[in-house]
Design a protein around this motif. Sequence first.
Motif, PDB file in Angstrom:
ATOM      1  N   ARG A  36       1.070  -1.354  -0.062  1.00 51.93           N
ATOM      2  CA  ARG A  36       0.156  -0.003   0.088  1.00 51.93           C
ATOM      3  C   ARG A  36       0.955   1.386   0.033  1.00 51.93           C
ATOM      4  O   ARG A  36       0.614   2.516  -0.654  1.00 51.93           O
ATOM      5  N   LYS A  37       1.887   1.172   0.854  1.00 47.88           N
ATOM      6  CA  LYS A  37       2.883   2.445   1.014  1.00 47.88           C
ATOM      7  C   LYS A  37       3.736   2.614  -0.271  1.00 47.88           C
ATOM      8  O   LYS A  37       3.843   3.880  -0.786  1.00 47.88           O
ATOM      9  N   HIS A  38       4.375   1.772  -0.625  1.00 47.20           N
ATOM     10  CA  HIS A  38       5.351   2.002  -1.915  1.00 47.20           C
ATOM     11  C   HIS A  38       4.979   1.543  -3.266  1.00 47.20           C
ATOM     12  O   HIS A  38       5.704   1.788  -4.204  1.00 47.20           O
ATOM     13  N   PHE A  39       3.940   0.936  -3.361  1.00 43.26           N
ATOM     14  CA  PHE A  39       3.491   0.640  -4.820  1.00 43.26           C
ATOM     15  C   PHE A  39       1.997   0.023  -4.607  1.00 43.26           C
ATOM     16  O   PHE A  39       1.701  -0.948  -4.196  1.00 43.26           O
ATOM     17  N   ASN A  40       0.952   0.819  -5.272  1.00 38.87           N
ATOM     18  CA  ASN A  40      -0.321   0.209  -5.515  1.00 38.87           C
ATOM     19  C   ASN A  40      -0.358  -0.695  -6.511  1.00 38.87           C
ATOM     20  O   ASN A  40       0.225  -0.563  -7.733  1.00 38.87           O
ATOM     21  N   ILE A  41      -0.866  -1.639  -6.428  1.00 36.21           N
ATOM     22  CA  ILE A  41      -1.521  -2.740  -7.814  1.00 36.21           C
ATOM     23  C   ILE A  41      -2.732  -2.072  -8.342  1.00 36.21           C
ATOM     24  O   ILE A  41      -3.776  -2.451  -7.616  1.00 36.21           O
ATOM     25  N   GLY A  42      -2.517  -1.853  -9.562  1.00 36.20           N
ATOM     26  CA  GLY A  42      -3.779  -1.347 -10.248  1.00 36.20           C
ATOM     27  C   GLY A  42      -4.702  -2.637 -10.736  1.00 36.20           C
ATOM     28  O   GLY A  42      -4.301  -3.500 -10.789  1.00 36.20           O
ATOM     29  N   ASN A  44      -5.967  -5.182 -13.738  1.00 35.56           N
ATOM     30  CA  ASN A  44      -5.637  -5.784 -14.824  1.00 35.56           C
ATOM     31  C   ASN A  44      -4.039  -5.558 -15.145  1.00 35.56           C
ATOM     32  O   ASN A  44      -3.488  -5.682 -16.150  1.00 35.56           O
ATOM     33  N   GLU A  45      -3.351  -5.797 -13.764  1.00 31.99           N
ATOM     34  CA  GLU A  45      -2.084  -5.709 -14.030  1.00 31.99           C
ATOM     35  C   GLU A  45      -1.305  -7.083 -14.095  1.00 31.99           C
ATOM     36  O   GLU A  45      -1.925  -7.944 -13.695  1.00 31.99           O
ATOM     37  N   THR A  46      -0.079  -7.194 -14.664  1.00 32.01           N
ATOM     38  CA  THR A  46       0.655  -8.317 -14.592  1.00 32.01           C
ATOM     39  C   THR A  46       2.072  -8.191 -13.813  1.00 32.01           C
ATOM     40  O   THR A  46       2.753  -7.447 -13.914  1.00 32.01           O
ATOM     41  N   LEU A  47       2.028  -9.038 -12.998  1.00 31.94           N
ATOM     42  CA  LEU A  47       3.117  -9.211 -11.871  1.00 31.94           C
ATOM     43  C   LEU A  47       4.055 -10.212 -12.368  1.00 31.94           C
ATOM     44  O   LEU A  47       3.757 -11.266 -12.002  1.00 31.94           O
ATOM     45  N   ALA A  48       5.255  -9.803 -12.420  1.00 29.88           N
ATOM     46  CA  ALA A  48       6.391 -10.909 -12.977  1.00 29.88           C
ATOM     47  C   ALA A  48       7.088 -10.916 -11.604  1.00 29.88           C
ATOM     48  O   ALA A  48       7.590 -10.021 -10.800  1.00 29.88           O
ATOM     49  N   ILE A  67      -2.532 -13.225  -1.080  1.00 30.65           N
ATOM     50  CA  ILE A  67      -3.003 -11.792  -1.033  1.00 30.65           C
ATOM     51  C   ILE A  67      -4.149 -11.752  -2.137  1.00 30.65           C
ATOM     52  O   ILE A  67      -5.100 -11.467  -2.013  1.00 30.65           O
ATOM     53  N   PHE A  68      -3.674 -12.164  -3.381  1.00 27.00           N
ATOM     54  CA  PHE A  68      -4.364 -11.622  -4.575  1.00 27.00           C
ATOM     55  C   PHE A  68      -4.808 -12.877  -5.455  1.00 27.00           C
ATOM     56  O   PHE A  68      -5.372 -12.386  -6.572  1.00 27.00           O
ATOM     57  N   HIS A  69      -5.171 -13.912  -4.898  1.00 30.02           N
ATOM     58  CA  HIS A  69      -5.476 -15.176  -5.600  1.00 30.02           C
ATOM     59  C   HIS A  69      -7.102 -14.895  -6.042  1.00 30.02           C
ATOM     60  O   HIS A  69      -7.422 -15.524  -6.856  1.00 30.02           O
ATOM     61  N   GLU A  70      -7.755 -14.152  -5.319  1.00 30.41           N
ATOM     62  CA  GLU A  70      -8.980 -13.868  -5.630  1.00 30.41           C
ATOM     63  C   GLU A  70      -9.244 -12.777  -6.569  1.00 30.41           C
ATOM     64  O   GLU A  70     -10.352 -12.561  -7.046  1.00 30.41           O
ATOM     65  N   ARG A  71      -8.355 -11.843  -6.935  1.00 28.73           N
ATOM     66  CA  ARG A  71      -8.229 -11.029  -7.889  1.00 28.73           C
ATOM     67  C   ARG A  71      -8.096 -11.352  -9.366  1.00 28.73           C
ATOM     68  O   ARG A  71      -6.941 -11.649  -9.888  1.00 28.73           O
ATOM     69  N   ARG A  72      -9.180 -11.740  -9.981  1.00 31.04           N
ATOM     70  CA  ARG A  72      -9.353 -12.540 -11.267  1.00 31.04           C
ATOM     71  C   ARG A  72      -8.521 -11.595 -12.445  1.00 31.04           C
ATOM     72  O   ARG A  72      -8.240 -11.930 -13.288  1.00 31.04           O
ATOM     73  N   ASP A  73      -8.721 -10.333 -12.059  1.00 34.39           N
ATOM     74  CA  ASP A  73      -7.969  -9.214 -13.008  1.00 34.39           C
ATOM     75  C   ASP A  73      -6.476  -9.495 -13.097  1.00 34.39           C
ATOM     76  O   ASP A  73      -5.680  -8.673 -14.011  1.00 34.39           O
ATOM     77  N   LEU A  74      -5.720  -9.884 -12.043  1.00 34.87           N
ATOM     78  CA  LEU A  74      -4.415  -9.884 -11.773  1.00 34.87           C
ATOM     79  C   LEU A  74      -3.648 -11.076 -12.442  1.00 34.87           C
ATOM     80  O   LEU A  74      -4.249 -12.156 -12.296  1.00 34.87           O
ATOM     81  N   ASN A 154       3.521  -5.214 -15.335  1.00 38.42           N
ATOM     82  CA  ASN A 154       3.701  -3.621 -14.662  1.00 38.42           C
ATOM     83  C   ASN A 154       4.467  -3.846 -13.794  1.00 38.42           C
ATOM     84  O   ASN A 154       5.157  -2.619 -13.187  1.00 38.42           O
ATOM     85  N   ARG A 155       5.052  -4.705 -13.149  1.00 39.26           N
ATOM     86  CA  ARG A 155       5.964  -4.973 -11.956  1.00 39.26           C
ATOM     87  C   ARG A 155       6.845  -6.045 -12.011  1.00 39.26           C
ATOM     88  O   ARG A 155       6.329  -7.039 -12.599  1.00 39.26           O
ATOM     89  N   LEU A 156       8.046  -5.648 -11.419  1.00 38.43           N
ATOM     90  CA  LEU A 156       8.913  -6.959 -11.418  1.00 38.43           C
ATOM     91  C   LEU A 156       9.088  -6.995  -9.954  1.00 38.43           C
ATOM     92  O   LEU A 156       9.998  -6.093  -9.457  1.00 38.43           O
ATOM     93  N   ILE A 157       8.559  -8.036  -9.564  1.00 38.66           N
ATOM     94  CA  ILE A 157       8.783  -8.153  -7.931  1.00 38.66           C
ATOM     95  C   ILE A 157      10.010  -9.241  -7.677  1.00 38.66           C
ATOM     96  O   ILE A 157      10.011 -10.132  -7.949  1.00 38.66           O
ATOM     97  N   THR A 158      10.671  -8.735  -6.409  1.00 39.59           N
ATOM     98  CA  THR A 158      11.851  -9.587  -5.936  1.00 39.59           C
ATOM     99  C   THR A 158      11.376  -9.776  -4.635  1.00 39.59           C
ATOM    100  O   THR A 158      10.704  -9.206  -3.831  1.00 39.59           O
TER     101      THR A 158
END
Length: 297
Positions: A36-42, A44-48, A67-74, A154-158
């Motif tokens: 929430r503080k450092h990057f919002n996930i909008g 229909n985004e793709t998170l790598a 956290i996000f498995h119910e977000r069908r748009d992600l 949209n994001r590269l997550i490490t």
Amino acid sequence: MKCNADAIIFQKYSGMHLCRKHFIEDVERKVKLTIRKHFNIGKNETLAVALSGGKDSCVVLYVLHKIFHERRDLNIVAISVDEGIKGYREHSLEYAKELASTLGIKHIIRSFEDEYGTTLDGLTAKNRVLGACSYCGVLRKSILNKVALEIGANRLITGHNLDDEAQTILMNHLSGDVDRMVRLDPPREIEGMVLRAKPLRKIPEKEVALYALVNDIPVDLEVCPYAHEALRGEVRDMLNGFESRHPGTKYSLLRGFDKMVKLLAADFPPATISKCRVCGQACNAEVCQACRLLEKI
Ligand code: SF4
């Protein structure tokens, strides 16, 4: 300290004894806060997600999925890089494959061999001027960015954790490298570079390991044979000593950095980004760091 169950951890820095349930809740609360503080996930985004098969990358993939498995748009996609480290990477890749398949997450694997026609072992066997980790880190980041761009991420997550962040901040202080410190800031949009995000930056390394253990996440605990070459070993030992004598030191470093970096950014504006004339990836020089390193070998 929150219920009658047996504690599985004592967090010296917070003074809290936590049971399994409340420990898991605490980790996930900190991850959500960081997002929430450092990057919002909008929408229909793709998170790598960079997935090596080690504890940090496996935990970050597991938590994001939870956290996000119910977000069908992600769309979450895992990317692994096989650097070609014999006796090590082939095992960790098995853990990566197992986790991605258990979670039902698309998994892309690319190798140094595919991209550069050689392995890290092959590179280090030559007359090299730098430690193995310098080649490995730069070349791996370049592949991760390339694949993330290919899939429209949209994001590269490490999986960088609190210890990694505190060590990097301290190393930059010790070397007086303010430019590099500013680049650590939660990233801004740069054409040709996928925005980075580190949801575990507020979770201590030991807690990442414990979270993997209590959730039965399959993770590779082997240590890379080149790890002893990494410069950060000395800084890690120093920081761990401070943390044990003065609990909360790592959080203090991170908090101080988060406050300071905004001010520094005004005096150290980002470099102009262009395209590498060799590989075409975004970089701040005529030739990117990965191609410069490969040229020297
Ligand atoms: Fe690469 Fe160094 Fe990490 Fe090994 S320890 S995987 S060589 S960065």
